[in-house]
Design a protein around this motif. Structure first.
Motif, PDB file in Angstrom:
ATOM      1  N   GLY A  13       0.828  -1.196   0.000  1.00 21.47           N
ATOM      2  CA  GLY A  13       0.000   0.000   0.000  1.00 21.47           C
ATOM      3  C   GLY A  13       0.852   1.230   0.000  1.00 21.47           C
ATOM      4  O   GLY A  13       2.027   1.190   0.336  1.00 21.47           O
ATOM      5  N   ASP A  14       0.269   2.352  -0.404  1.00 22.27           N
ATOM      6  CA  ASP A  14       0.995   3.603  -0.456  1.00 22.27           C
ATOM      7  C   ASP A  14       0.904   4.313   0.866  1.00 22.27           C
ATOM      8  O   ASP A  14      -0.094   4.270   1.550  1.00 22.27           O
ATOM      9  CB  ASP A  14       0.421   4.500  -1.558  1.00 22.27           C
ATOM     10  N   ARG A  15       1.916   5.020   1.199  1.00 26.84           N
ATOM     11  CA  ARG A  15       1.982   5.746   2.454  1.00 26.84           C
ATOM     12  C   ARG A  15       1.261   7.077   2.304  1.00 26.84           C
ATOM     13  O   ARG A  15       1.407   7.768   1.313  1.00 26.84           O
ATOM     14  CB  ARG A  15       3.461   5.964   2.781  1.00 26.84           C
ATOM     15  N   SER A  16       0.475   7.425   3.333  1.00 20.79           N
ATOM     16  CA  SER A  16      -0.238   8.694   3.268  1.00 20.79           C
ATOM     17  C   SER A  16       0.680   9.826   3.644  1.00 20.79           C
ATOM     18  O   SER A  16       1.729   9.638   4.234  1.00 20.79           O
ATOM     19  CB  SER A  16      -1.430   8.664   4.232  1.00 20.79           C
ATOM     20  N   GLY A  17       0.256  11.046   3.315  1.00 15.59           N
ATOM     21  CA  GLY A  17       1.067  12.213   3.612  1.00 15.59           C
ATOM     22  C   GLY A  17       1.017  12.576   5.068  1.00 15.59           C
ATOM     23  O   GLY A  17       0.174  12.100   5.825  1.00 15.59           O
ATOM     24  N   GLU A 136      -6.565   4.438   6.343  1.00 18.70           N
ATOM     25  CA  GLU A 136      -7.536   5.041   7.244  1.00 18.70           C
ATOM     26  C   GLU A 136      -8.951   4.518   6.985  1.00 18.70           C
ATOM     27  O   GLU A 136      -9.715   4.278   7.916  1.00 18.70           O
ATOM     28  CB  GLU A 136      -7.511   6.568   7.121  1.00 18.70           C
ATOM     29  N   GLN A 137      -9.310   4.359   5.725  1.00 16.40           N
ATOM     30  CA  GLN A 137     -10.637   3.836   5.411  1.00 16.40           C
ATOM     31  C   GLN A 137     -10.804   2.405   5.910  1.00 16.40           C
ATOM     32  O   GLN A 137     -11.854   2.047   6.435  1.00 16.40           O
ATOM     33  CB  GLN A 137     -10.887   3.907   3.906  1.00 16.40           C
ATOM     34  N   VAL A 178       6.563   1.455   4.467  1.00 19.02           N
ATOM     35  CA  VAL A 178       5.212   1.492   3.915  1.00 19.02           C
ATOM     36  C   VAL A 178       4.298   0.587   4.735  1.00 19.02           C
ATOM     37  O   VAL A 178       4.656  -0.543   5.049  1.00 19.02           O
ATOM     38  CB  VAL A 178       5.194   1.040   2.436  1.00 19.02           C
ATOM     39  N   VAL A 179       3.120   1.106   5.086  1.00 18.64           N
ATOM     40  CA  VAL A 179       2.095   0.324   5.767  1.00 18.64           C
ATOM     41  C   VAL A 179       1.056  -0.112   4.746  1.00 18.64           C
ATOM     42  O   VAL A 179       0.576   0.697   3.947  1.00 18.64           O
ATOM     43  CB  VAL A 179       1.421   1.143   6.884  1.00 18.64           C
ATOM     44  N   ALA A 180       0.697  -1.387   4.759  1.00 16.07           N
ATOM     45  CA  ALA A 180      -0.318  -1.888   3.839  1.00 16.07           C
ATOM     46  C   ALA A 180      -1.687  -1.326   4.195  1.00 16.07           C
ATOM     47  O   ALA A 180      -1.975  -1.037   5.354  1.00 16.07           O
ATOM     48  CB  ALA A 180      -0.352  -3.416   3.889  1.00 16.07           C
ATOM     49  N   HIS A 181      -2.538  -1.181   3.184  1.00 15.75           N
ATOM     50  CA  HIS A 181      -3.909  -0.716   3.420  1.00 15.75           C
ATOM     51  C   HIS A 181      -4.796  -1.831   3.949  1.00 15.75           C
ATOM     52  O   HIS A 181      -5.872  -1.571   4.480  1.00 15.75           O
ATOM     53  CB  HIS A 181      -4.493  -0.133   2.140  1.00 15.75           C
ATOM     54  N   ASP A 182      -4.394  -3.073   3.762  1.00 17.88           N
ATOM     55  CA  ASP A 182      -5.141  -4.192   4.321  1.00 17.88           C
ATOM     56  C   ASP A 182      -4.858  -4.235   5.817  1.00 17.88           C
ATOM     57  O   ASP A 182      -3.725  -4.486   6.240  1.00 17.88           O
ATOM     58  CB  ASP A 182      -4.709  -5.505   3.673  1.00 17.88           C
ATOM     59  N   ASN A 225      -1.751   7.406  12.498  1.00 10.40           N
ATOM     60  CA  ASN A 225      -1.894   7.321  11.052  1.00 10.40           C
ATOM     61  C   ASN A 225      -0.673   6.608  10.499  1.00 10.40           C
ATOM     62  O   ASN A 225       0.198   6.166  11.259  1.00 10.40           O
ATOM     63  CB  ASN A 225      -2.082   8.712  10.427  1.00 10.40           C
ATOM     64  N   GLU A 226      -0.599   6.478   9.195  1.00  9.61           N
ATOM     65  CA  GLU A 226       0.485   5.695   8.605  1.00  9.61           C
ATOM     66  C   GLU A 226       1.860   6.260   8.927  1.00  9.61           C
ATOM     67  O   GLU A 226       2.810   5.517   9.166  1.00  9.61           O
ATOM     68  CB  GLU A 226       0.269   5.593   7.090  1.00  9.61           C
TER      69      GLU A 226
END
Length: 274
Positions: A13-17, A136-137, A178-182, A225-226
């Motif tokens: 997953g992509d890292r958030s800002g 986050e979602q 990087v943190v995965a979105h899963d 957060n990420e």
């Protein structure tokens, strides 16, 4: 890594800002009951009296929807009942059960806690793994589904009670950048239900018996957060003596207080390698 079940699944997953907002959890509802209900924008609920008794569910839902939009999350009408029920049942903080553990060691330096090593006994958890577009979602939607299970969507059809901490299990890439979105959201069942866990009506929530495990844990405050999670993982890596002692790609974030609070109480958990 198989000592746990569904909570260990994940992908890239992509890292958030750095300006990504914090996430919503179940305790936002408790915060609302204690802080926000005294100032709803149209006077306090106490002042509005009986009229509020008829539509406070809608006001709670509207507040939750307004907060959620800031996190790119939609809260459906079906959340009105569990939101109201959880808020009502958590007016006092003394009824929230803490997950029991045994403290094994504690490392400090100049009076500052660097980390603790704890042992947690086996126990039943309700967990769900989400696969949303953003980290986050995934957390927000996962919490809402767990919340429905806690409040009424279980085989007892009753409110089960809150336990702390509520945890999220995350996966990272090899260099912890990087943190995965899963993300897996997990809720420890209260003591009275450990012998016979109520089953969820949501077929994507599973009740799992997690084995006894040892964790290295480090406290931190502020949003989760990420960016902050990555920072805390790397800070913990620097404190531990042996990199081979813990699982290197799956980590737990334990939340104890409302993420809207500036000084939110959290922990990062590293799982001891078996």
């Amino acid at each position: 890594m198989d000592q746990f079940g569904c909570q260990m699944s994940g992908g890239g997953g992509d890292r958030s800002g750095p300006d990504q907002p914090g996430v919503i959890t179940l305790e936002d509802l408790e915060s609302f009951s204690e802080d926000q209900l005294t100032d709803s924008g149209n006077g306090s609920l106490e002042e509005e009296g009986k009229a509020m008794e008829e539509d406070d569910s809608d006001q709670l839902l509207q507040y939750w929807q307004n907060v959620a939009r800031g996190h790119q999350v939609e809260v459906s009408q079906e959340m009105a009942e569990p939101i109201q029920q959880l808020t009502t049942n958590n007016q006092g903080r003394s009824n929230r059960e803490r997950i029991p553990f045994t403290l094994l060691t504690r490392k400090e330096k100049c009076g500052e806690l660097l980390y603790e090593k704890r042992h947690y006994e086996k126990g039943y958890w309700a967990c769900i793994t989400m696969h949303e577009d953003t980290y986050e979602q995934s957390i927000c939607y996962g919490f809402m589904r767990i919340m429905r299970y806690i409040c009424h969507q279980n085989t007892l059809g009753d409110y089960l009670g809150m336990t702390l901490p509520i945890i999220t299990v995350v996966r990272t890439n090899e260099n912890h950048s990087v943190v995965a979105h899963d993300v897996t959201v997990a809720y420890y069942l209260p003591y009275e239900y450990q012998a016979q866990p109520p089953q969820p009506q949501d077929d994507e929530i599973t009740i799992e018996l997690w084995p006894a495990t040892t964790v290295y844990t480090r406290p931190f405050t502020g949003p989760t957060n990420e960016v902050t999670i990555i920072n805390q993982i790397n800070a913990m890596v620097e404190q531990l003596d042996s990199p081979g002692a813990y699982v290197n790609d799956s980590f737990i974030v334990a939340g104890y207080t409302n993420p809207a609070h500036i000084n939110r109480q959290n922990e990062i958990w590293f799982l001891e390698r078996r």
